[in-house]
Design a protein around this motif. Structure first.
Motif, PDB file in Angstrom:
ATOM      1  N   ALA A  21       0.835  -1.205   0.000  1.00 35.25           N
ATOM      2  CA  ALA A  21       0.000   0.000   0.000  1.00 35.25           C
ATOM      3  C   ALA A  21       0.872   1.257   0.000  1.00 35.25           C
ATOM      4  O   ALA A  21       0.628   2.193  -0.775  1.00 35.25           O
ATOM      5  N   SER A  22       1.896   1.269   0.826  1.00 37.16           N
ATOM      6  CA  SER A  22       2.815   2.412   0.861  1.00 37.16           C
ATOM      7  C   SER A  22       3.546   2.560  -0.464  1.00 37.16           C
ATOM      8  O   SER A  22       3.756   3.672  -0.961  1.00 37.16           O
ATOM      9  N   ASN A  23       3.940   1.443  -1.028  1.00 33.47           N
ATOM     10  CA  ASN A  23       4.667   1.450  -2.294  1.00 33.47           C
ATOM     11  C   ASN A  23       3.814   2.056  -3.409  1.00 33.47           C
ATOM     12  O   ASN A  23       4.289   2.863  -4.214  1.00 33.47           O
ATOM     13  N   ARG A  24       2.555   1.699  -3.432  1.00 30.73           N
ATOM     14  CA  ARG A  24       1.655   2.228  -4.470  1.00 30.73           C
ATOM     15  C   ARG A  24       1.442   3.723  -4.303  1.00 30.73           C
ATOM     16  O   ARG A  24       1.354   4.462  -5.285  1.00 30.73           O
ATOM     17  N   ARG A  68       9.081  10.548  -9.710  1.00 29.38           N
ATOM     18  CA  ARG A  68       9.497  11.297 -10.898  1.00 29.38           C
ATOM     19  C   ARG A  68      10.897  10.908 -11.336  1.00 29.38           C
ATOM     20  O   ARG A  68      11.220  10.985 -12.510  1.00 29.38           O
ATOM     21  N   ASP A  69      11.706  10.526 -10.357  1.00 30.29           N
ATOM     22  CA  ASP A  69      13.052  10.036 -10.657  1.00 30.29           C
ATOM     23  C   ASP A  69      12.904   8.659 -11.302  1.00 30.29           C
ATOM     24  O   ASP A  69      12.332   7.740 -10.712  1.00 30.29           O
ATOM     25  N   ARG A  70      13.402   8.505 -12.509  1.00 30.93           N
ATOM     26  CA  ARG A  70      13.221   7.261 -13.278  1.00 30.93           C
ATOM     27  C   ARG A  70      13.781   6.046 -12.542  1.00 30.93           C
ATOM     28  O   ARG A  70      13.144   4.996 -12.488  1.00 30.93           O
ATOM     29  N   LYS A  71      14.952   6.191 -11.969  1.00 25.66           N
ATOM     30  CA  LYS A  71      15.584   5.080 -11.252  1.00 25.66           C
ATOM     31  C   LYS A  71      14.731   4.640 -10.056  1.00 25.66           C
ATOM     32  O   LYS A  71      14.519   3.450  -9.836  1.00 25.66           O
ATOM     33  N   MET A  72      14.215   5.612  -9.318  1.00 23.03           N
ATOM     34  CA  MET A  72      13.368   5.306  -8.164  1.00 23.03           C
ATOM     35  C   MET A  72      12.071   4.660  -8.632  1.00 23.03           C
ATOM     36  O   MET A  72      11.593   3.705  -8.025  1.00 23.03           O
ATOM     37  N   ARG A  73      11.490   5.166  -9.704  1.00 22.53           N
ATOM     38  CA  ARG A  73      10.233   4.614 -10.220  1.00 22.53           C
ATOM     39  C   ARG A  73      10.400   3.149 -10.604  1.00 22.53           C
ATOM     40  O   ARG A  73       9.576   2.306 -10.260  1.00 22.53           O
ATOM     41  N   LEU A 116      12.612   1.023  -9.538  1.00 20.54           N
ATOM     42  CA  LEU A 116      12.814   0.231  -8.329  1.00 20.54           C
ATOM     43  C   LEU A 116      11.497  -0.005  -7.606  1.00 20.54           C
ATOM     44  O   LEU A 116      11.196  -1.129  -7.186  1.00 20.54           O
ATOM     45  N   LEU A 117      10.691   1.031  -7.474  1.00 17.87           N
ATOM     46  CA  LEU A 117       9.389   0.879  -6.811  1.00 17.87           C
ATOM     47  C   LEU A 117       8.473  -0.073  -7.579  1.00 17.87           C
ATOM     48  O   LEU A 117       7.721  -0.843  -6.972  1.00 17.87           O
ATOM     49  N   GLU A 118       8.535  -0.036  -8.906  1.00 17.62           N
ATOM     50  CA  GLU A 118       7.716  -0.948  -9.709  1.00 17.62           C
ATOM     51  C   GLU A 118       8.159  -2.402  -9.519  1.00 17.62           C
ATOM     52  O   GLU A 118       7.316  -3.298  -9.377  1.00 17.62           O
ATOM     53  N   ASP A 119       9.465  -2.651  -9.520  1.00 10.66           N
ATOM     54  CA  ASP A 119       9.958  -4.016  -9.300  1.00 10.66           C
ATOM     55  C   ASP A 119       9.647  -4.488  -7.884  1.00 10.66           C
ATOM     56  O   ASP A 119       9.276  -5.647  -7.670  1.00 10.66           O
ATOM     57  N   LEU A 127       6.017  -5.668  -7.570  1.00 13.47           N
ATOM     58  CA  LEU A 127       5.766  -7.034  -8.039  1.00 13.47           C
ATOM     59  C   LEU A 127       6.112  -8.072  -6.978  1.00 13.47           C
ATOM     60  O   LEU A 127       5.352  -9.010  -6.730  1.00 13.47           O
ATOM     61  N   VAL A 128       7.262  -7.902  -6.353  1.00 10.85           N
ATOM     62  CA  VAL A 128       7.693  -8.856  -5.318  1.00 10.85           C
ATOM     63  C   VAL A 128       6.749  -8.806  -4.122  1.00 10.85           C
ATOM     64  O   VAL A 128       6.326  -9.848  -3.608  1.00 10.85           O
ATOM     65  N   LEU A 129       6.403  -7.604  -3.679  1.00  6.98           N
ATOM     66  CA  LEU A 129       5.494  -7.473  -2.531  1.00  6.98           C
ATOM     67  C   LEU A 129       4.118  -8.046  -2.841  1.00  6.98           C
ATOM     68  O   LEU A 129       3.486  -8.666  -1.982  1.00  6.98           O
ATOM     69  N   ALA A 130       3.645  -7.859  -4.076  1.00  7.69           N
ATOM     70  CA  ALA A 130       2.346  -8.414  -4.464  1.00  7.69           C
ATOM     71  C   ALA A 130       2.379  -9.946  -4.428  1.00  7.69           C
ATOM     72  O   ALA A 130       1.406 -10.578  -3.997  1.00  7.69           O
TER      73      ALA A 130
END
Length: 150
Positions: free
Chosen positions: A77-80, A89-94, A96-99, A102-105
């Motif tokens: 929930a926090s990740n979303r 907005r930072d591409r690298k952070m985005r 990482l958060l997307e990957d 997936l793992v958290l889901a």
């Protein structure tokens, strides 16, 4: 007569009002907001790193995955929320958060008594995406949770 006076007052008010360009206070507020989101993202990644490390150790040792599933849902929930924030907005952070999402889901969807195959797939997802090393790169050394600090 009263309507004419009111109309005249509104008209004069509009003529005398000038719109000023955004001042330094607005720019400082935006920078502070971005910094706050960045700190929140680092804190979230720090918590996620600790969780994933404990999850991997627990999965290898045959631990209870019900608590892991509940914790993963909270982190998810926090990740979303972070994905929809200025922190992403930072591409690298985005990425990482997307990957990490997936793992958290995958962990959040674990059954109370997961199969070895499910745990192995999650482990492969963590390894394949290099999620933990990427989190460790993003989180400064010695960072501890700042939850409740603000």
């Amino acid at each position: 007569a009263a309507a004419a006076v009111l109309l005249l007052g509104v008209g004069l008010g509009r003529l005398t009002v000038t719109v000023a360009p955004p001042g330094p206070q607005i720019w400082q507020a935006r920078e502070a907001s971005t910094t706050a989101y960045r700190i929140t993202a680092i804190d979230h990644l720090s918590q996620s790193e600790a969780f994933l490390t404990l999850f991997r150790a627990s999965a290898r040792g045959g631990g209870d995955e019900r608590l892991a599933s509940a914790t993963a849902r909270q982190l998810l929930a926090s990740n979303r929320l972070l994905l929809d924030s200025p922190a992403a907005r930072d591409r690298k952070m985005r990425l990482l958060l997307e990957d990490l999402e997936l793992v958290l889901a995958e962990i959040a969807q674990l059954s109370p008594e997961p199969h070895e195959k499910d745990l192995r797939l999650i482990e492969e997802g963590i390894e394949r995406g290099s999620v933990l090393p990427r989190i460790r790169t993003e989180v400064p050394a010695g960072t501890t949770s700042t939850q409740g600090a603000l």
